[in-house]
Design an enzyme around this catalytic site. Structure first.
Site, mmCIF file in Angstrom:
data_model
loop_
_atom_site.group_PDB
_atom_site.id
_atom_site.type_symbol
_atom_site.label_atom_id
_atom_site.label_comp_id
_atom_site.label_asym_id
_atom_site.label_seq_id
_atom_site.Cartn_x
_atom_site.Cartn_y
_atom_site.Cartn_z
ATOM 1 N N PHE A 160 0.823 -1.102 0.024
ATOM 2 C CA PHE A 160 -0.145 0.205 -0.069
ATOM 3 C C PHE A 160 0.852 1.370 0.010
ATOM 4 O O PHE A 160 1.062 2.173 1.108
ATOM 5 C CB PHE A 160 -1.068 0.042 1.167
ATOM 6 C CG PHE A 160 -1.815 -1.350 1.275
ATOM 7 C CD1 PHE A 160 -2.569 -1.788 -0.084
ATOM 8 C CD2 PHE A 160 -1.615 -2.148 2.381
ATOM 9 C CE1 PHE A 160 -3.239 -2.974 0.196
ATOM 10 C CE2 PHE A 160 -2.546 -3.266 2.526
ATOM 11 C CZ PHE A 160 -3.178 -3.530 1.240
ATOM 12 N N ASN A 357 -12.522 2.231 -3.181
ATOM 13 C CA ASN A 357 -11.218 2.507 -3.208
ATOM 14 C C ASN A 357 -10.457 2.676 -4.599
ATOM 15 O O ASN A 357 -9.838 1.827 -5.001
ATOM 16 C CB ASN A 357 -10.368 2.028 -2.272
ATOM 17 C CG ASN A 357 -9.053 2.170 -1.877
ATOM 18 O OD1 ASN A 357 -7.842 1.781 -2.461
ATOM 19 N ND2 ASN A 357 -9.057 3.173 -1.098
ATOM 20 N N ARG A 402 -6.496 2.450 -4.966
ATOM 21 C CA ARG A 402 -5.781 3.651 -4.646
ATOM 22 C C ARG A 402 -4.858 3.455 -3.583
ATOM 23 O O ARG A 402 -3.614 4.072 -3.528
ATOM 24 C CB ARG A 402 -7.088 4.660 -4.263
ATOM 25 C CG ARG A 402 -6.262 5.854 -3.812
ATOM 26 C CD ARG A 402 -7.412 7.028 -2.978
ATOM 27 N NE ARG A 402 -6.672 8.459 -3.061
ATOM 28 C CZ ARG A 402 -6.148 8.694 -1.882
ATOM 29 N NH1 ARG A 402 -5.924 7.993 -0.835
ATOM 30 N NH2 ARG A 402 -5.881 10.079 -1.993
ATOM 31 N N CYS A 403 -5.058 2.699 -2.535
ATOM 32 C CA CYS A 403 -4.211 2.249 -1.775
ATOM 33 C C CYS A 403 -3.036 1.730 -2.042
ATOM 34 O O CYS A 403 -1.945 1.946 -1.518
ATOM 35 C CB CYS A 403 -4.890 1.206 -0.763
ATOM 36 S SG CYS A 403 -6.128 1.768 0.593
ATOM 37 N N MET A 404 -3.070 1.123 -3.382
ATOM 38 C CA MET A 404 -1.945 0.296 -3.510
ATOM 39 C C MET A 404 -0.898 1.186 -4.650
ATOM 40 O O MET A 404 0.029 0.622 -5.243
ATOM 41 C CB MET A 404 -2.171 -0.781 -4.504
ATOM 42 C CG MET A 404 -2.762 -1.907 -3.653
ATOM 43 S SD MET A 404 -3.191 -3.518 -4.573
ATOM 44 C CE MET A 404 -4.243 -3.197 -5.898
#
Length: 416
Positions: A160, A357, A402-404
């Site tokens: 992340f 996300n 998005r987190c990644m």
């Protein structure tokens, strides 16, 4: 391209400007270190099938390249950074700073790590070192620790990359991760930005040693408007310091502090909402009506140093509905809400599967997990092109596209 041109092009002023460069982390051996006994301590929700997660991540990266996005890998950048002796020594000293090692083992590990190649050292720093993997430094500590205890913990949450840094215009905010198990992620990220030739000349704000702010809580709603979630990981003091810094550096004119009620299905602000167009946001409907924001602006600024940033006086408004406060700050009539799911049950299920996300690669173009059928259909009904990616294993850590991803360069949004 000259170094000066590279510096000028780095940065982002929104969540939806056309994406040009992004930093990812391909799942690696650190995920193979997860067990049912240690995954809670290492803050990873599940035990992924690593080879399948790698296949899914490779497809994610290729989908970005197909959209003319340059993909940088964190581990490759870190390996290149560790070519520098000073960077190597700094990384080793930081990794061995824990009080659990003792002087005998710490001295041995420091010498052993200095003998490793940059690639080997990168692996040791990210995948960790177990007690039964060392050949020396034996003494009381090694005798009393279990063979499979980690001397240097693996970093499964490197996946992340959004959490450890976020660009605000032409500066990168090095975040301060709240949980001790993740602190080294942001230290390694800071090392890349400060010591890798690619990022020479990059100016930074915040830092891993400051009050807690995590990148998943920071959304660039529009040029000059930054929303920051306050909850499980980002503290009020962290938002206060970040606000002063971005105001002092003239990176934003408004910060929205958004309290997040901690539920099983929420953590960061980007687990509740993400931008998919200049005036459209996908939102977890079950909490949308209760979400509020305190509008924060600057009343004055100090000098040109961080000490000057501390002198910035903040005006904090009373809370109002988040979407209302956001639209006012962005200078638009309405920030359109696109709900996850079709009903409260579906919304909760698809939000848990990171339905909201999303990663915008351009205005009205967003990447999303393919399994969230209802949310993706709603996005398409709202005129958003959805680039579907597989995430059955990638999502086991509870994070979406998005987190990644950490956008390093986005095209500025046109000004009216």
């Amino acid at each position: 391209m000259s170094e000066q041109d590279q510096v000028a092009r780095r940065g982002a002023d929104s969540e939806v400007g056309r994406l040009r460069t992004v930093m990812l982390h391909r799942p690696g051996p650190e995920l193979k270190r997860l067990t049912p006994r240690n995954n809670d301590k290492l803050l990873f929700d599940g035990l992924p099938w690593v080879s399948r997660a790698q296949d899914e991540h490779d497809a994610f990266a290729q989908a970005l390249r197909d959209r003319d996005v340059e993909v940088l890998y964190l581990t490759e950048l870190l390996t290149e950074t560790l070519e520098s002796r000073d960077a190597r020594n700094h990384a080793i000293t930081t990794a061995l700073a824990g009080l659990h090692l003792g002087d005998t083992l710490r001295s041995y590990l420091a010498e052993a790590l200095r003998d490793e190649s940059p690639s080997e050292l990168m692996t040791s720093l990210t995948a960790g070192i177990r007690n039964d993997e060392v050949r020396g430094g034996h003494g009381l500590v090694t005798s009393l620790l279990a063979p499979d205890d980690f001397l240097i913990d693996p970093l499964p949450n490197l996946l992340f990359t959004r959490d450890s840094s976020v660009w605000v215009r032409d500066r990168v905010a090095i975040t301060s991760l709240a949980m001790p198990a993740r602190r080294r992620e942001t230290q390694l990220t800071e090392l890349i930005y400060t010591a890798h030739p690619r990022f020479a000349g990059t100016r930074t704000v915040h830092g891993w040693h400051h009050e807690h702010v995590e990148g998943g809580d920071v959304l660039l709603l529009s040029p000059g408007v930054v929303a920051v979630g306050v909850g499980e990981r980002t503290t009020p003091a962290g938002v206060e310091r970040l606000a002063r810094q971005v105001f002092h550096a003239d990176l934003a004119h408004t910060v929205l502090a958004v309290p997040i009620a901690q539920e099983r299905a929420t953590m960061h602000l980007d687990t509740i909402c993400t931008m998919v167009d200049v005036d459209k946001m996908v939102v977890y409907a079950n909490v949308a009506d209760s979400l509020v924001a305190h509008t924060v602006t600057a009343e004055g600024a100090g000098g040109a140093t961080e000490a000057g940033a501390a002198d910035v006086r903040l005006r904090v408004e009373q809370p109002e509905p988040f979407l209302v406060a956001a639209a006012k700050a962005m200078g638009i009539d309405t920030l359109e809400q696109i709900d996850t799911g079709l009903d409260p049950v579906t919304a909760e299920r698809e939000q848990w599967d990171d339905g909201n996300n999303t990663l915008a690669v351009a205005p009205r173009v967003a990447m999303a997990y393919e399994r969230n059928d209802e949310t993706n259909a709603r996005l398409e009904d709202a005129g958003i092109e959805v680039v579907r990616i597989a995430g059955s294993e990638l999502g086991s850590g509870r994070g979406g596209p998005r987190c990644m991803s950490c956008p390093i360069e986005r095209e500025p949004l046109p000004t009216s």
